[in-house]
Design an enzyme around this catalytic site. Structure first.
Site, short mmCIF file in Angstrom:
data_model
loop_
_atom_site.label_atom_id
_atom_site.label_comp_id
_atom_site.label_asym_id
_atom_site.label_seq_id
_atom_site.Cartn_x
_atom_site.Cartn_y
_atom_site.Cartn_z
N ASN A 59 -41.37 -77.74 -29.35
CA ASN A 59 -41.70 -79.15 -29.13
C ASN A 59 -41.26 -79.53 -27.72
O ASN A 59 -40.07 -79.68 -27.46
CB ASN A 59 -40.96 -79.98 -30.19
CG ASN A 59 -41.06 -81.47 -29.94
OD1 ASN A 59 -41.88 -81.94 -29.14
ND2 ASN A 59 -40.21 -82.24 -30.63
N TRP A 60 -42.23 -79.67 -26.82
CA TRP A 60 -41.89 -79.95 -25.43
C TRP A 60 -41.48 -81.40 -25.20
O TRP A 60 -41.04 -81.76 -24.11
CB TRP A 60 -43.09 -79.62 -24.52
CG TRP A 60 -43.53 -78.19 -24.54
CD1 TRP A 60 -43.00 -77.16 -25.29
CD2 TRP A 60 -44.59 -77.62 -23.77
NE1 TRP A 60 -43.68 -76.00 -25.02
CE2 TRP A 60 -44.68 -76.24 -24.09
CE3 TRP A 60 -45.49 -78.14 -22.83
CZ2 TRP A 60 -45.61 -75.39 -23.52
CZ3 TRP A 60 -46.43 -77.29 -22.26
CH2 TRP A 60 -46.48 -75.92 -22.60
N LYS A 61 -41.68 -82.24 -26.17
CA LYS A 61 -41.37 -83.68 -26.05
C LYS A 61 -42.06 -84.26 -24.81
O LYS A 61 -43.15 -83.81 -24.45
CB LYS A 61 -39.86 -83.90 -26.04
CG LYS A 61 -39.19 -83.19 -27.23
CD LYS A 61 -37.78 -83.58 -27.45
CE LYS A 61 -37.23 -82.82 -28.67
NZ LYS A 61 -35.89 -83.19 -29.03
N HIS A 109 -40.79 -86.87 -36.57
CA HIS A 109 -39.66 -86.38 -35.77
C HIS A 109 -38.63 -87.50 -35.66
O HIS A 109 -38.98 -88.69 -35.59
CB HIS A 109 -40.15 -85.95 -34.38
CG HIS A 109 -39.08 -85.26 -33.60
ND1 HIS A 109 -38.10 -85.95 -32.93
CD2 HIS A 109 -38.81 -83.94 -33.43
CE1 HIS A 109 -37.27 -85.08 -32.38
NE2 HIS A 109 -37.68 -83.85 -32.66
N GLU A 126 -37.02 -88.67 -33.32
CA GLU A 126 -37.20 -89.59 -32.18
C GLU A 126 -38.29 -90.61 -32.48
O GLU A 126 -38.22 -91.75 -32.02
CB GLU A 126 -37.51 -88.77 -30.91
CG GLU A 126 -36.25 -88.04 -30.43
CD GLU A 126 -36.49 -86.70 -29.75
OE1 GLU A 126 -37.62 -86.46 -29.30
OE2 GLU A 126 -35.53 -85.91 -29.69
N GLU A 147 -34.00 -81.15 -39.42
CA GLU A 147 -33.36 -81.32 -38.12
C GLU A 147 -32.26 -82.37 -38.22
O GLU A 147 -32.54 -83.57 -38.14
CB GLU A 147 -34.39 -81.78 -37.09
CG GLU A 147 -35.54 -80.84 -36.89
CD GLU A 147 -36.22 -81.07 -35.55
OE1 GLU A 147 -36.19 -80.18 -34.71
OE2 GLU A 147 -36.75 -82.17 -35.34
N GLY A 150 -30.67 -81.85 -29.29
CA GLY A 150 -30.44 -82.07 -27.86
C GLY A 150 -28.99 -82.26 -27.50
O GLY A 150 -28.68 -82.65 -26.38
N SER A 197 -30.71 -77.88 -31.37
CA SER A 197 -29.95 -76.99 -30.49
C SER A 197 -30.04 -75.53 -30.90
O SER A 197 -29.08 -74.78 -30.76
CB SER A 197 -28.48 -77.45 -30.39
OG SER A 197 -28.42 -78.74 -29.81
N GLY A 238 -36.59 -77.57 -29.33
CA GLY A 238 -36.83 -78.57 -28.29
C GLY A 238 -36.51 -77.98 -26.92
O GLY A 238 -37.30 -77.26 -26.32
N GLY A 239 -35.31 -78.25 -26.44
CA GLY A 239 -34.89 -77.86 -25.09
C GLY A 239 -35.22 -76.41 -24.74
O GLY A 239 -35.77 -76.13 -23.66
P1 PGA Z 1 -33.43 -79.41 -29.42
O1 PGA Z 1 -34.56 -80.31 -30.12
O2 PGA Z 1 -33.79 -77.97 -29.71
O3 PGA Z 1 -33.49 -79.75 -27.97
O4 PGA Z 1 -32.13 -79.79 -30.06
C1 PGA Z 1 -35.13 -79.96 -31.36
C2 PGA Z 1 -36.18 -80.97 -31.74
O5 PGA Z 1 -35.98 -82.17 -31.49
O6 PGA Z 1 -37.23 -80.63 -32.30
#
Ligand code: PGA
Length: 249
Positions: free
Chosen positions: A9-11, A94, A96, A166, A172, A212, A233-234
């Protein structure tokens, strides 16, 4: 056998040239062929990236979709549009989206339905905030998210869903859930699915861990019997880290 999945997930990251570079690198990398690799770029790049991915085994997803079919919903993208440019997966719920865009389980249930209607695969996200875990309320909260977001589906529909657990406190932050914490919640989610849909169905649904996840901890997380991969994510913004995670089963 459940599908092993690693989804990136590149956000809201990358401008055009960087997004195309990253996608091209990931799609050109060699990785464990038994893993279903998915890239989830910002929607504006999806059409171009599905073309790059066309002759590969990498699938493309979107980060959000509208719960409405089509029409006067300024700024939104509907599932038919997403399907028409070749994407196959859609994130739904998600944390967010839940936190910053006020998406509630009821709306997410409608999104899941719409995603399935256009024959895309929803990756339905759930997970608790730190204060819920500290209060010991994390199982209840995840149960409510699963029931209200997914349990309107029948067995054939739920079989076309992927779930991502998650914990919000791990997203993050660099703090990962321990392998035991992940397995405990994944087993709990599978038990909820078993109660509602029966063991055969529950055993067929992939449940991903997110928060993470990185090359240094992916192997330990993926060793758990109810962890079927990761939502990254990251670390998905870096090709070698993302591919190293895909090779961690
Ligand atoms: P992260 O994000 O790997 O940067 O913690 C995961 C996600 O939000 O899908």
């Amino acid at each position: 056998m459940r599908k092993k999945i690693v989804a990136g997930n590149w956000k809201m990251n990358k401008v055009h040239a960087d997004a195309i570079n990253l996608a091209t690198e990931v799609i050109g990398s060699s990785y464990d062929g038994s893993v279903n690799l998915i890239v989830i770029p910002p929607a504006v790049f999806v059409s171009e990236i599905t073309k790059i991915a066309a002759s590969s085994k990498v699938a493309v997803g979107v980060q959000n979709t509208s719960q409405f079919e089509a029409g006067a919903y300024t700024g939104e993208l509907c599932t038919a549009m997403i399907k028409s440019v070749g994407a196959q997966y859609a994130l739904v719920g998600h944390s967010e989206r839940r936190a910053y865009f006020n998406e509630r389980n009821e709306v997410l249930a409608a999104k899941v339905k719409q995603v399935l209607k256009d024959e895309l695969t929803p990756i339905y996200c759930c997970g608790e905030m730190l204060e819920e875990r500290e209060k010991g309320n994390h199982f209840n909260l995840v149960k409510t998210q699963i029931k209200e977001g997914l349990f309107h589906l029948d067995s054939s529909q739920i079989l076309n869903c992927v779930i991502a657990y998650e914990p919000v406190w791990a997203i993050g932050t660099g703090v990962t859930a321990s392998s035991d914490q992940a397995q405990e919640m994944h087993a709990f989610i599978r038990e909820l699915l078993t109660d509602k849909y029966g063991a055969d169905t529950a055993q067929s649904i992939s449940i991903l861990y997110g928060g993470s996840c990185k090359p240094s901890n992916a192997k330990e997380l993926f060793l758990n019997k109810d962890v079927d991969g990761g939502l990254i994510g990251g670390a998905s913004l870096n090709t070698s880290d993302f591919i190293a995670i895909a090779n961690s089963f």
